[in-house]
Scaffold this active site. Sequence first.
Site, mmCIF file in Angstrom:
data_model
loop_
_atom_site.group_PDB
_atom_site.id
_atom_site.type_symbol
_atom_site.label_atom_id
_atom_site.label_comp_id
_atom_site.label_asym_id
_atom_site.label_seq_id
_atom_site.Cartn_x
_atom_site.Cartn_y
_atom_site.Cartn_z
ATOM 1 N N ASP A 50 55.099 -27.921 -102.567
ATOM 2 C CA ASP A 50 55.752 -29.231 -102.494
ATOM 3 C C ASP A 50 57.251 -28.980 -102.348
ATOM 4 O OD1 ASP A 50 54.562 -32.251 -103.480
ATOM 5 O OD2 ASP A 50 56.742 -32.037 -103.349
ATOM 6 N N ASN A 103 49.231 -31.871 -95.864
ATOM 7 C CA ASN A 103 49.158 -33.217 -96.425
ATOM 8 C C ASN A 103 50.520 -33.869 -96.645
ATOM 9 O OD1 ASN A 103 47.911 -35.346 -98.351
ATOM 10 N ND2 ASN A 103 49.388 -34.251 -99.640
ATOM 11 N N TYR A 167 56.136 -44.239 -88.686
ATOM 12 C CA TYR A 167 54.904 -43.851 -89.394
ATOM 13 C C TYR A 167 53.718 -43.877 -88.428
ATOM 14 C CZ TYR A 167 51.838 -43.225 -93.432
ATOM 15 O OH TYR A 167 50.927 -42.721 -94.335
ATOM 16 N N LYS A 171 51.760 -40.485 -87.280
ATOM 17 C CA LYS A 171 50.366 -40.316 -87.716
ATOM 18 C C LYS A 171 49.421 -40.262 -86.514
ATOM 19 C CE LYS A 171 51.082 -39.874 -92.121
ATOM 20 N NZ LYS A 171 50.800 -38.589 -92.791
ATOM 21 N N THR A 202 48.960 -43.903 -105.019
ATOM 22 C CA THR A 202 49.677 -42.632 -105.185
ATOM 23 C C THR A 202 51.156 -42.928 -105.443
ATOM 24 O OG1 THR A 202 50.320 -42.453 -102.872
ATOM 25 C CG2 THR A 202 48.157 -41.552 -103.447
HETATM 26 N N1 LIG Z 1 49.047 -43.464 -100.263
HETATM 27 C C1 LIG Z 1 48.590 -44.039 -99.167
HETATM 28 O O1 LIG Z 1 48.287 -45.240 -99.160
HETATM 29 C C2 LIG Z 1 48.397 -43.218 -97.914
HETATM 30 C C3 LIG Z 1 47.664 -43.790 -96.872
HETATM 31 C C4 LIG Z 1 47.473 -43.064 -95.709
HETATM 32 C C5 LIG Z 1 48.000 -41.804 -95.594
HETATM 33 N N2 LIG Z 1 48.724 -41.272 -96.604
HETATM 34 C C6 LIG Z 1 49.281 -39.937 -96.414
HETATM 35 O O2 LIG Z 1 48.855 -39.091 -97.451
HETATM 36 C C7 LIG Z 1 49.765 -38.011 -97.592
HETATM 37 C C8 LIG Z 1 50.074 -37.809 -99.065
HETATM 38 O O3 LIG Z 1 50.749 -38.948 -99.529
HETATM 39 P P1 LIG Z 1 50.500 -39.583 -100.971
HETATM 40 O O4 LIG Z 1 50.061 -40.959 -100.748
HETATM 41 O O5 LIG Z 1 49.713 -38.676 -101.825
HETATM 42 O O6 LIG Z 1 52.013 -39.699 -101.439
HETATM 43 P P2 LIG Z 1 52.840 -39.057 -102.640
HETATM 44 O O7 LIG Z 1 54.215 -39.574 -102.427
HETATM 45 O O8 LIG Z 1 52.161 -39.324 -103.913
HETATM 46 O O9 LIG Z 1 52.790 -37.498 -102.338
HETATM 47 C C9 LIG Z 1 53.463 -36.926 -101.267
HETATM 48 C C10 LIG Z 1 54.012 -35.580 -101.696
HETATM 49 O O10 LIG Z 1 54.634 -34.967 -100.549
HETATM 50 C C11 LIG Z 1 55.841 -34.365 -100.985
HETATM 51 N N3 LIG Z 1 56.776 -34.267 -99.874
HETATM 52 C C12 LIG Z 1 57.563 -35.227 -99.319
HETATM 53 N N4 LIG Z 1 58.313 -34.719 -98.346
HETATM 54 C C13 LIG Z 1 57.999 -33.393 -98.260
HETATM 55 C C14 LIG Z 1 58.450 -32.328 -97.453
HETATM 56 N N5 LIG Z 1 59.402 -32.516 -96.536
HETATM 57 N N6 LIG Z 1 57.894 -31.112 -97.632
HETATM 58 C C15 LIG Z 1 56.944 -30.919 -98.574
HETATM 59 N N7 LIG Z 1 56.496 -31.870 -99.385
HETATM 60 C C16 LIG Z 1 57.019 -33.104 -99.232
HETATM 61 C C17 LIG Z 1 56.366 -35.273 -102.089
HETATM 62 O O11 LIG Z 1 57.271 -34.580 -102.921
HETATM 63 C C18 LIG Z 1 55.075 -35.670 -102.791
HETATM 64 O O12 LIG Z 1 54.755 -34.785 -103.842
HETATM 65 C C19 LIG Z 1 50.965 -38.370 -96.717
HETATM 66 O O13 LIG Z 1 50.905 -37.633 -95.502
HETATM 67 C C20 LIG Z 1 50.774 -39.845 -96.445
HETATM 68 O O14 LIG Z 1 51.369 -40.269 -95.250
HETATM 69 C C21 LIG Z 1 48.932 -41.950 -97.772
#
Ligand SMILES: NC(=O)c1ccc[n+]([C@@H]2O[C@H](COP(=O)([O-])OP(=O)(O)OC[C@H]3O[C@@H](n4cnc5c(N)ncnc54)[C@H](O)[C@@H]3O)[C@@H](O)[C@H]2O)c1
Length: 262
Positions: A50, A103, A167, A171, A202
Site C-alpha cells: 500500500d 487493486n 474514473y 476503469k 470500504t
Molecule cells: N468501494 C467501492 O464501492 C468500489 C467499487 C468499485 C471498484 N472499487 C475499486 O476497488 C479498489 C479498492 O478500493 P476500496 O474500495 O477497497 O478503497 P479503499 O480506499 O478502502 O482502499 C484503497 C487502498 O488503495 C491505497 N492506495 C491509494 N492510492 C494508492 C497508490 N497510488 N498506490 C498504492 N496504493 C494506493 C489506499 O491507501 C487504500 O489503502 C479500487 O481500485 C477501487 O476503484 C471500489
Amino acid sequence: MQKITQIKEGRTMHYGFDGKVALVTGAGSGIGRAAALGFATSGARVVVSDVNETSGNETVDMIKAAGGAAVFQKCDVSNGGEVKALVARAVSEFGGLDFAHNNAGINSMMANEYEDEIWARSVSINLTGVMLCMREESEVMLKAGKGAIVNTASINGLVGNGAQPGYVATKHGVVGLTRHGALRWAQQGIRVNAVCPGVVETGMTAPLAANPDMRKVLDGMTPMGRMGKPEEIASAVLWLCSAEASFVTGHAMVIDGGATAV
Ligand SMILES: NC(=O)c1ccc[n+]([C@@H]2O[C@H](COP(=O)([O-])OP(=O)(O)OC[C@H]3O[C@@H](n4cnc5c(N)ncnc54)[C@H](O)[C@@H]3O)[C@@H](O)[C@H]2O)c1
C-alpha cells in the site's frame, strides 16, 4: 491452519494455496485488505502493499496474529521503480509470485475530474498503476510458466456514469488491459481477469456512507438494497486465482448485487 481460518469472518472456503505467493496492492484497506486476508486464509504467503505504511502494516499484523505469513512493502503503484521493487520483494522474500491482485485505486468522488491535475492523478494510479504492475508481475510469471493476475476494475469499467470521466475512463482501461494480458499470455500459463465491483463498504465510500441520507442513496443504488462487503469481492478474486478457474481468462466479473442487471 485452523487458527487462520478465523480471520475470514465466517467464510469456510479454502482454496489450498499452501506454498503459493500472493501480492496485493492497496491492501491496507477495503477490498485489498479482505483479499490479502483471504489469500492468507487459504494458505498463501502474502506480500501486502500500500502507499499507506500504517494501514498496510496493520494488515500484515492481522495476518500474522491469525497464524499466517505476510510482509509489507510500501509501493505507490504509479511509480515504476516502486512497482519493480515490490515484485522483486515477492521473489526475494518468498521465492516467486503465483497470484497478483492489482487493486490499488482512487475515486475522486465529488471532485471535477476534468481538471488537469485530478484527471492525471486518476490515470496515473488507476490505469498506469495496473499496467506497471502487470508488466513487472508478468516477467516473473513468464519465467515460471504460470500465474494468475486479477485487476480490480469497477462496474464503471463496463458502464458509464455522467459524473466521473476519469474514473469511468480508467476503469474501462483496466478492463481493456485485462483482456490484452489474457490474450498476450494465454499460451504461457498466465491467466488475467478483472473484478468489477458495484458499491462496496470500504474506506473509499465511507465518507459518503457516514451521512445517513447518503447511505440510503448508496444502498438504494443496488437492487439488493445494500452495499457490498469487501469479502464479497475478495471471494471472487480468490476463485479467479484458484485452479477452479483454470479455463477462465480475459473475464471481467461483475459483483454488484444486480446493479448492472437493471
Ligand atoms: N468501494 C467501492 O464501492 C468500489 C467499487 C468499485 C471498484 N472499487 C475499486 O476497488 C479498489 C479498492 O478500493 P476500496 O474500495 O477497497 O478503497 P479503499 O480506499 O478502502 O482502499 C484503497 C487502498 O488503495 C491505497 N492506495 C491509494 N492510492 C494508492 C497508490 N497510488 N498506490 C498504492 N496504493 C494506493 C489506499 O491507501 C487504500 O489503502 C479500487 O481500485 C477501487 O476503484 C471500489
